[in-house]
Scaffold this motif. Structure first.
Motif, PDB file in Angstrom:
ATOM      1  N   VAL A 149       1.670 -14.585  13.891  1.00  8.96           N
ATOM      2  CA  VAL A 149       1.899 -13.431  13.028  1.00  8.96           C
ATOM      3  C   VAL A 149       2.282 -13.927  11.636  1.00  8.96           C
ATOM      4  O   VAL A 149       3.211 -14.733  11.504  1.00  8.96           O
ATOM      5  N   PRO A 150       1.610 -13.470  10.580  1.00 12.56           N
ATOM      6  CA  PRO A 150       2.000 -13.905   9.242  1.00 12.56           C
ATOM      7  C   PRO A 150       3.343 -13.321   8.840  1.00 12.56           C
ATOM      8  O   PRO A 150       3.735 -12.246   9.298  1.00 12.56           O
ATOM      9  N   ASP A 151       4.046 -14.022   7.987  1.00 15.46           N
ATOM     10  CA  ASP A 151       5.328 -13.532   7.498  1.00 15.46           C
ATOM     11  C   ASP A 151       5.099 -12.362   6.548  1.00 15.46           C
ATOM     12  O   ASP A 151       4.327 -12.479   5.587  1.00 15.46           O
ATOM     13  N   PRO A 152       5.747 -11.213   6.781  1.00 14.73           N
ATOM     14  CA  PRO A 152       5.486 -10.052   5.923  1.00 14.73           C
ATOM     15  C   PRO A 152       5.909 -10.255   4.475  1.00 14.73           C
ATOM     16  O   PRO A 152       5.281  -9.712   3.557  1.00 14.73           O
ATOM     17  N   GLY A 153       6.966 -11.014   4.250  1.00 13.42           N
ATOM     18  CA  GLY A 153       7.369 -11.296   2.881  1.00 13.42           C
ATOM     19  C   GLY A 153       6.326 -12.114   2.140  1.00 13.42           C
ATOM     20  O   GLY A 153       6.016 -11.857   0.973  1.00 13.42           O
ATOM     21  N   ALA A 154       5.754 -13.105   2.825  1.00 14.99           N
ATOM     22  CA  ALA A 154       4.707 -13.916   2.217  1.00 14.99           C
ATOM     23  C   ALA A 154       3.469 -13.077   1.933  1.00 14.99           C
ATOM     24  O   ALA A 154       2.826 -13.215   0.885  1.00 14.99           O
ATOM     25  N   VAL A 155       3.117 -12.203   2.866  1.00 17.65           N
ATOM     26  CA  VAL A 155       1.982 -11.304   2.654  1.00 17.65           C
ATOM     27  C   VAL A 155       2.220 -10.441   1.416  1.00 17.65           C
ATOM     28  O   VAL A 155       1.312 -10.223   0.598  1.00 17.65           O
ATOM     29  N   THR A 156       3.442  -9.980   1.241  1.00 20.62           N
ATOM     30  CA  THR A 156       3.769  -9.118   0.106  1.00 20.62           C
ATOM     31  C   THR A 156       3.681  -9.869  -1.215  1.00 20.62           C
ATOM     32  O   THR A 156       3.332  -9.279  -2.247  1.00 20.62           O
ATOM     33  N   ILE A 157       3.970 -11.158  -1.212  1.00 22.83           N
ATOM     34  CA  ILE A 157       3.777 -11.948  -2.434  1.00 22.83           C
ATOM     35  C   ILE A 157       2.308 -11.954  -2.819  1.00 22.83           C
ATOM     36  O   ILE A 157       1.949 -11.845  -4.000  1.00 22.83           O
ATOM     37  N   GLY A 158       1.415 -12.072  -1.837  1.00 15.74           N
ATOM     38  CA  GLY A 158      -0.005 -11.976  -2.143  1.00 15.74           C
ATOM     39  C   GLY A 158      -0.351 -10.639  -2.746  1.00 15.74           C
ATOM     40  O   GLY A 158      -1.118 -10.556  -3.722  1.00 15.74           O
ATOM     41  N   LEU A 159       0.201  -9.564  -2.199  1.00 12.87           N
ATOM     42  CA  LEU A 159      -0.023  -8.228  -2.754  1.00 12.87           C
ATOM     43  C   LEU A 159       0.527  -8.121  -4.163  1.00 12.87           C
ATOM     44  O   LEU A 159      -0.066  -7.463  -5.027  1.00 12.87           O
ATOM     45  N   LEU A 160       1.643  -8.756  -4.416  1.00 10.68           N
ATOM     46  CA  LEU A 160       2.246  -8.707  -5.749  1.00 10.68           C
ATOM     47  C   LEU A 160       1.292  -9.237  -6.814  1.00 10.68           C
ATOM     48  O   LEU A 160       1.159  -8.650  -7.887  1.00 10.68           O
ATOM     49  N   PHE A 161       0.645 -10.333  -6.532  1.00  8.90           N
ATOM     50  CA  PHE A 161      -0.221 -10.942  -7.538  1.00  8.90           C
ATOM     51  C   PHE A 161      -1.616 -10.329  -7.593  1.00  8.90           C
ATOM     52  O   PHE A 161      -2.445 -10.763  -8.379  1.00  8.90           O
ATOM     53  N   GLY A 162      -1.855  -9.323  -6.779  1.00  4.45           N
ATOM     54  CA  GLY A 162      -3.091  -8.569  -6.934  1.00  4.45           C
ATOM     55  C   GLY A 162      -4.056  -8.624  -5.804  1.00  4.45           C
ATOM     56  O   GLY A 162      -5.123  -8.011  -5.865  1.00  4.45           O
ATOM     57  N   ALA A 163      -3.725  -9.349  -4.737  1.00  2.00           N
ATOM     58  CA  ALA A 163      -4.643  -9.412  -3.605  1.00  2.00           C
ATOM     59  C   ALA A 163      -4.629  -8.090  -2.844  1.00  2.00           C
ATOM     60  O   ALA A 163      -3.566  -7.520  -2.606  1.00  2.00           O
ATOM     61  N   SER A 164      -5.803  -7.608  -2.475  1.00  2.00           N
ATOM     62  CA  SER A 164      -5.874  -6.383  -1.674  1.00  2.00           C
ATOM     63  C   SER A 164      -5.919  -6.693  -0.202  1.00  2.00           C
ATOM     64  O   SER A 164      -5.495  -5.892   0.631  1.00  2.00           O
ATOM     65  N   GLU A 165      -6.451  -7.853   0.144  1.00  3.52           N
ATOM     66  CA  GLU A 165      -6.503  -8.289   1.539  1.00  3.52           C
ATOM     67  C   GLU A 165      -5.833  -9.645   1.649  1.00  3.52           C
ATOM     68  O   GLU A 165      -6.203 -10.575   0.949  1.00  3.52           O
ATOM     69  N   VAL A 166      -4.825  -9.727   2.487  1.00  2.75           N
ATOM     70  CA  VAL A 166      -4.063 -10.968   2.618  1.00  2.75           C
ATOM     71  C   VAL A 166      -4.262 -11.605   3.968  1.00  2.75           C
ATOM     72  O   VAL A 166      -4.351 -12.809   4.112  1.00  2.75           O
ATOM     73  N   ASP A 167      -4.340 -10.800   5.015  1.00  2.00           N
ATOM     74  CA  ASP A 167      -4.425 -11.367   6.354  1.00  2.00           C
ATOM     75  C   ASP A 167      -5.853 -11.398   6.833  1.00  2.00           C
ATOM     76  O   ASP A 167      -6.133 -11.800   7.917  1.00  2.00           O
TER      77      ASP A 167
END
Length: 203
Positions: free
Chosen positions: A185-203
């Motif tokens: 399971v990916p870390d949700p905080g790390a996924v959110t960092i990807g969202l912060l910088f503009g990624a729409s799909e992280v996982d």
């Protein structure tokens, strides 16, 4: 990112977090106490309200200071203050507009602040696993890189870092208490960092 202003960035982040809330909640249910998605979505909802009260002429620093204040003062859980530290560092680095240099400096200082508080390192299965490679990507940019390309580089690096957390056995945070149950399971905080910088799909 068609209009890479600070306000556009943060409102876009709010949209991406809101859309990802079910996934973030599911990740945290598997690896934590299950409240991450609710907390982070509540935070960006508050941020939207506060930014709507700012004049359209507000500087990048003002937008980011407002965002930091919401995360630091009004968001529960562990991650709220950590994201608040990041936005606080970004607000100090930014001036009237958000430049690639300010983005790189603020992100690096935010990472340092988060690590001072939480003591997490890359490989601990936390948001640091996404934020640290984003810092590296921003620091490696050519001097003439535009801000849109800076966001793209940071997002790509953060996404790779977030994906890497799937196979890590957590050593920090609540996920460390569940041991191998959080592997896969990916870390949700790390996924959110990807969202912060503009990624729409992280996982």
């Amino acid at each position: 990112m068609t209009e890479p202003t600070a306000r556009h960035w943060i409102l876009g982040f709010a949209d991406r977090v809101t859309a990802a809330e079910p996934r973030l909640t599911a990740y945290d249910q598997a690896a934590g106490d299950g409240d991450f998605g609710t907390n982070i979505t509540g935070a960006v909802t508050l941020v939207r309200t506060e930014l709507a009260a700012l004049p359209e002429t507000a500087s990048a620093s003002e937008v980011l200071t407002t965002t930091a204040t919401v995360f630091l003062d009004r968001v529960g859980g562990t991650s709220g203050p950590l994201f608040g530290l990041l936005f606080q560092a970004l607000s100090r680095a930014a001036g009237d507009t958000l430049t690639p240099a300010a983005l790189a400096q603020g992100t690096a200082e935010g990472l340092a602040a988060i690590q001072r508080v939480g003591e997490a390192q890359v490989g601990d299965k936390t948001l640091v696993d996404a934020l640290s490679p984003a810092v590296d990507a921003l620091r490696s940019l050519a001097p003439d890189t535009g801000v849109d390309k800076a966001f793209e580089a940071a997002a790509a690096a953060a996404v790779d870092g977030a994906r890497s957390t799937r196979d890590i056995r957590a050593r920090r945070g609540r996920a460390s208490y569940v041991g191998d149950h959080a592997v896969g399971v990916p870390d949700p905080g790390a996924v959110t960092i990807g969202l912060l910088f503009g990624a729409s799909e992280v996982d």
